[in-house]
Motif scaffolding. Structure first.
Motif, PDB file in Angstrom:
ATOM      1  N   TYR A  80       2.590 -23.735  -9.494  1.00 22.18           N
ATOM      2  CA  TYR A  80       2.463 -22.405  -8.892  1.00 22.18           C
ATOM      3  C   TYR A  80       3.547 -22.098  -7.848  1.00 22.18           C
ATOM      4  O   TYR A  80       3.517 -21.032  -7.227  1.00 22.18           O
ATOM      5  N   SER A  81       4.479 -23.007  -7.648  1.00 20.59           N
ATOM      6  CA  SER A  81       5.417 -22.873  -6.526  1.00 20.59           C
ATOM      7  C   SER A  81       6.275 -21.610  -6.622  1.00 20.59           C
ATOM      8  O   SER A  81       6.478 -20.912  -5.625  1.00 20.59           O
ATOM      9  N   ASP A  82       6.794 -21.290  -7.801  1.00 17.44           N
ATOM     10  CA  ASP A  82       7.644 -20.107  -7.944  1.00 17.44           C
ATOM     11  C   ASP A  82       6.852 -18.818  -7.713  1.00 17.44           C
ATOM     12  O   ASP A  82       7.354 -17.864  -7.105  1.00 17.44           O
ATOM     13  N   ILE A  83       5.628 -18.782  -8.208  1.00 19.25           N
ATOM     14  CA  ILE A  83       4.776 -17.602  -7.996  1.00 19.25           C
ATOM     15  C   ILE A  83       4.459 -17.444  -6.509  1.00 19.25           C
ATOM     16  O   ILE A  83       4.571 -16.345  -5.952  1.00 19.25           O
ATOM     17  N   ASP A  84       4.097 -18.557  -5.873  1.00 22.10           N
ATOM     18  CA  ASP A  84       3.768 -18.501  -4.440  1.00 22.10           C
ATOM     19  C   ASP A  84       4.979 -18.093  -3.605  1.00 22.10           C
ATOM     20  O   ASP A  84       4.857 -17.370  -2.613  1.00 22.10           O
ATOM     21  N   GLN A  85       6.164 -18.537  -4.017  1.00 20.28           N
ATOM     22  CA  GLN A  85       7.380 -18.195  -3.288  1.00 20.28           C
ATOM     23  C   GLN A  85       7.665 -16.685  -3.376  1.00 20.28           C
ATOM     24  O   GLN A  85       8.003 -16.050  -2.372  1.00 20.28           O
ATOM     25  N   LEU A  86       7.502 -16.123  -4.567  1.00 24.54           N
ATOM     26  CA  LEU A  86       7.698 -14.678  -4.728  1.00 24.54           C
ATOM     27  C   LEU A  86       6.670 -13.897  -3.927  1.00 24.54           C
ATOM     28  O   LEU A  86       6.984 -12.869  -3.317  1.00 24.54           O
ATOM     29  N   TYR A  87       5.434 -14.388  -3.927  1.00 21.31           N
ATOM     30  CA  TYR A  87       4.361 -13.709  -3.194  1.00 21.31           C
ATOM     31  C   TYR A  87       4.641 -13.724  -1.696  1.00 21.31           C
ATOM     32  O   TYR A  87       4.418 -12.732  -0.996  1.00 21.31           O
ATOM     33  N   GLN A  88       5.150 -14.836  -1.194  1.00 18.10           N
ATOM     34  CA  GLN A  88       5.484 -14.938   0.225  1.00 18.10           C
ATOM     35  C   GLN A  88       6.594 -13.950   0.590  1.00 18.10           C
ATOM     36  O   GLN A  88       6.529 -13.264   1.610  1.00 18.10           O
ATOM     37  N   LYS A  89       7.618 -13.872  -0.240  1.00 14.66           N
ATOM     38  CA  LYS A  89       8.712 -12.937   0.020  1.00 14.66           C
ATOM     39  C   LYS A  89       8.221 -11.494  -0.014  1.00 14.66           C
ATOM     40  O   LYS A  89       8.638 -10.660   0.798  1.00 14.66           O
ATOM     41  N   TRP A  90       7.335 -11.194  -0.951  1.00 15.63           N
ATOM     42  CA  TRP A  90       6.797  -9.832  -1.063  1.00 15.63           C
ATOM     43  C   TRP A  90       5.999  -9.473   0.182  1.00 15.63           C
ATOM     44  O   TRP A  90       6.113  -8.354   0.701  1.00 15.63           O
ATOM     45  N   ASN A  91       5.196 -10.432   0.680  1.00 13.45           N
ATOM     46  CA  ASN A  91       4.415 -10.189   1.893  1.00 13.45           C
ATOM     47  C   ASN A  91       5.316  -9.941   3.097  1.00 13.45           C
ATOM     48  O   ASN A  91       5.054  -9.060   3.916  1.00 13.45           O
ATOM     49  N   GLU A  92       6.375 -10.749   3.203  1.00 14.08           N
ATOM     50  CA  GLU A  92       7.302 -10.582   4.324  1.00 14.08           C
ATOM     51  C   GLU A  92       7.978  -9.217   4.267  1.00 14.08           C
ATOM     52  O   GLU A  92       8.136  -8.543   5.289  1.00 14.08           O
ATOM     53  N   LYS A  93       8.373  -8.791   3.084  1.00 10.37           N
ATOM     54  CA  LYS A  93       9.016  -7.488   2.917  1.00 10.37           C
ATOM     55  C   LYS A  93       8.044  -6.359   3.260  1.00 10.37           C
ATOM     56  O   LYS A  93       8.405  -5.392   3.941  1.00 10.37           O
ATOM     57  N   LYS A  94       6.807  -6.507   2.818  1.00  9.69           N
ATOM     58  CA  LYS A  94       5.797  -5.476   3.087  1.00  9.69           C
ATOM     59  C   LYS A  94       5.524  -5.361   4.585  1.00  9.69           C
ATOM     60  O   LYS A  94       5.416  -4.256   5.130  1.00  9.69           O
ATOM     61  N   ASN A  95       5.428  -6.503   5.268  1.00 10.23           N
ATOM     62  CA  ASN A  95       5.168  -6.491   6.711  1.00 10.23           C
ATOM     63  C   ASN A  95       6.341  -5.886   7.476  1.00 10.23           C
ATOM     64  O   ASN A  95       6.153  -5.169   8.462  1.00 10.23           O
ATOM     65  N   THR A  96       7.561  -6.188   7.022  1.00 11.35           N
ATOM     66  CA  THR A  96       8.747  -5.620   7.671  1.00 11.35           C
ATOM     67  C   THR A  96       8.771  -4.109   7.515  1.00 11.35           C
ATOM     68  O   THR A  96       9.067  -3.373   8.465  1.00 11.35           O
ATOM     69  N   GLN A  97       8.454  -3.628   6.333  1.00 16.73           N
ATOM     70  CA  GLN A  97       8.424  -2.180   6.095  1.00 16.73           C
ATOM     71  C   GLN A  97       7.354  -1.510   6.941  1.00 16.73           C
ATOM     72  O   GLN A  97       7.558  -0.418   7.472  1.00 16.73           O
ATOM     73  N   ALA A  98       6.210  -2.192   7.100  1.00 18.60           N
ATOM     74  CA  ALA A  98       5.124  -1.627   7.911  1.00 18.60           C
ATOM     75  C   ALA A  98       5.539  -1.523   9.375  1.00 18.60           C
ATOM     76  O   ALA A  98       5.234  -0.542  10.056  1.00 18.60           O
ATOM     77  N   GLU A  99       6.263  -2.522   9.864  1.00 21.34           N
ATOM     78  CA  GLU A  99       6.740  -2.497  11.249  1.00 21.34           C
ATOM     79  C   GLU A  99       7.742  -1.373  11.453  1.00 21.34           C
ATOM     80  O   GLU A  99       7.729  -0.688  12.475  1.00 21.34           O
ATOM     81  N   ASN A 100       8.616  -1.177  10.477  1.00 25.00           N
ATOM     82  CA  ASN A 100       9.632  -0.135  10.598  1.00 25.00           C
ATOM     83  C   ASN A 100       9.034   1.264  10.573  1.00 25.00           C
ATOM     84  O   ASN A 100       9.616   2.207  11.100  1.00 25.00           O
ATOM     85  N   ARG A 101       7.846   1.398   9.943  1.00 27.54           N
ATOM     86  CA  ARG A 101       7.221   2.715   9.859  1.00 27.54           C
ATOM     87  C   ARG A 101       6.458   3.091  11.114  1.00 27.54           C
ATOM     88  O   ARG A 101       6.078   4.245  11.290  1.00 27.54           O
ATOM     89  N   LYS A 102       6.213   2.125  12.004  1.00 27.66           N
ATOM     90  CA  LYS A 102       5.455   2.414  13.224  1.00 27.66           C
ATOM     91  C   LYS A 102       6.297   3.263  14.167  1.00 27.66           C
ATOM     92  O   LYS A 102       7.434   2.936  14.458  1.00 27.66           O
ATOM     93  N   VAL A 103       5.727   4.351  14.659  1.00 28.35           N
ATOM     94  CA  VAL A 103       6.426   5.231  15.590  1.00 28.35           C
ATOM     95  C   VAL A 103       5.597   5.333  16.858  1.00 28.35           C
ATOM     96  O   VAL A 103       4.432   5.714  16.826  1.00 28.35           O
ATOM     97  N   HIS A 104       6.218   4.973  17.996  1.00 26.73           N
ATOM     98  CA  HIS A 104       5.510   5.019  19.272  1.00 26.73           C
ATOM     99  C   HIS A 104       6.029   6.209  20.075  1.00 26.73           C
ATOM    100  O   HIS A 104       7.203   6.272  20.430  1.00 26.73           O
ATOM    101  N   ILE A 105       5.165   7.165  20.356  1.00 23.37           N
ATOM    102  CA  ILE A 105       5.553   8.362  21.091  1.00 23.37           C
ATOM    103  C   ILE A 105       5.192   8.186  22.555  1.00 23.37           C
ATOM    104  O   ILE A 105       4.030   7.951  22.895  1.00 23.37           O
ATOM    105  N   GLU A 106       6.198   8.298  23.421  1.00 27.60           N
ATOM    106  CA  GLU A 106       5.971   8.161  24.849  1.00 27.60           C
ATOM    107  C   GLU A 106       6.103   9.518  25.526  1.00 27.60           C
ATOM    108  O   GLU A 106       6.820  10.398  25.053  1.00 27.60           O
ATOM    109  N   GLU A 107       5.402   9.679  26.677  1.00 31.91           N
ATOM    110  CA  GLU A 107       5.493  10.918  27.427  1.00 31.91           C
ATOM    111  C   GLU A 107       6.854  11.010  28.101  1.00 31.91           C
ATOM    112  O   GLU A 107       7.457  10.007  28.471  1.00 31.91           O
TER     113      GLU A 107
END
Length: 203
Positions: A123-150
């Motif tokens: 399962y190593s190749d499948i798990d490796q792809l899944y890990q990369k996909w998770n990292e990419k998804k988390n990075t995209q989620a962080e980039n979409r966060k917008v913090h509005i300050e007064e």
């Protein structure tokens, strides 16, 4: 993950039943592998990112993964070319896009490799792809966060704007009830004749 050589005639087959794994863990790993292979397909990713399949393009990508999984759940033999053709038809039907390179064949080869890996409980190749996909998804989620300050120089500016908009709404709503008064009494012209008046409209 190592690069694989692709034999378009390569296939997997069972004597009886279908290609579904009897072991639940193996089946789950294979289905994950199919999803990761589909998500790795750049041509499909481009179609999804540009919404070529409409507003539900992302759901259509997941649906394609399900269609490929069903090939193994419903058949006793599957080859790489069958996977390739299914992917290409899906791109035309769902995204109105013709893929004229070998990318679908490569995804078919990757899925076939994953099936054979899972047979050996590798399962190593499948798990490796899944890990990369998770990292990419988390990075995209962080980039979409917008913090509005007064605004420190004018912290109440947004509140003032909202109050102004509310005042305008109130004024407009009050204007809806305005009644136009009709002229009172007769109107006489310079020659002494009384003018006939039209009745005013109320709104």
């Amino acid at each position: 993950m190592t690069t694989i050589s692709i034999d378009p005639t390569e296939y997997v087959e069972v004597d009886e039943g279908t290609l579904q794994f009897p072991n639940a863990q193996q089946q789950a790993k294979f289905e994950l592998g199919v999803c990761m292979a589909i998500y790795k397909w750049e041509e499909l990713n481009t179609a999804v990112e540009n919404s070529w399949g409409g507003s539900n393009s992302s759901e259509k990508r997941d649906w394609i993964s399900g269609v490929i999984i069903d090939l193994f759940l419903e058949n006793k033999a599957v080859d790489i070319q069958l996977i390739e053709e299914t992917l290409l038809y899906a791109m035309v039907d769902e995204f109105d896009t013709e893929v004229d390179n070998d990318s679908a064949l490569e995804i078919g080869g990757l899925i076939m490799k994953f099936y054979k890996d899972v047979q050996l409980e590798k399962y190593s190749d499948i798990d490796q792809l899944y890990q990369k996909w998770n990292e990419k998804k988390n990075t995209q989620a962080e980039n979409r966060k917008v913090h509005i300050e007064e605004d420190p120089n004018n912290p109440d500016s947004s509140d003032d704007e909202e109050e102004d908009e509310e005042d305008q709404d109130i004024e407009m709503s009050n204007n809806d009830n305005i009644i136009i008064d009709e002229p009172k009494g007769p109107i006489v012209d310079d020659d002494g004749f009384e003018l006939v008046q039209k009745k005013g409209r109320r709104r």
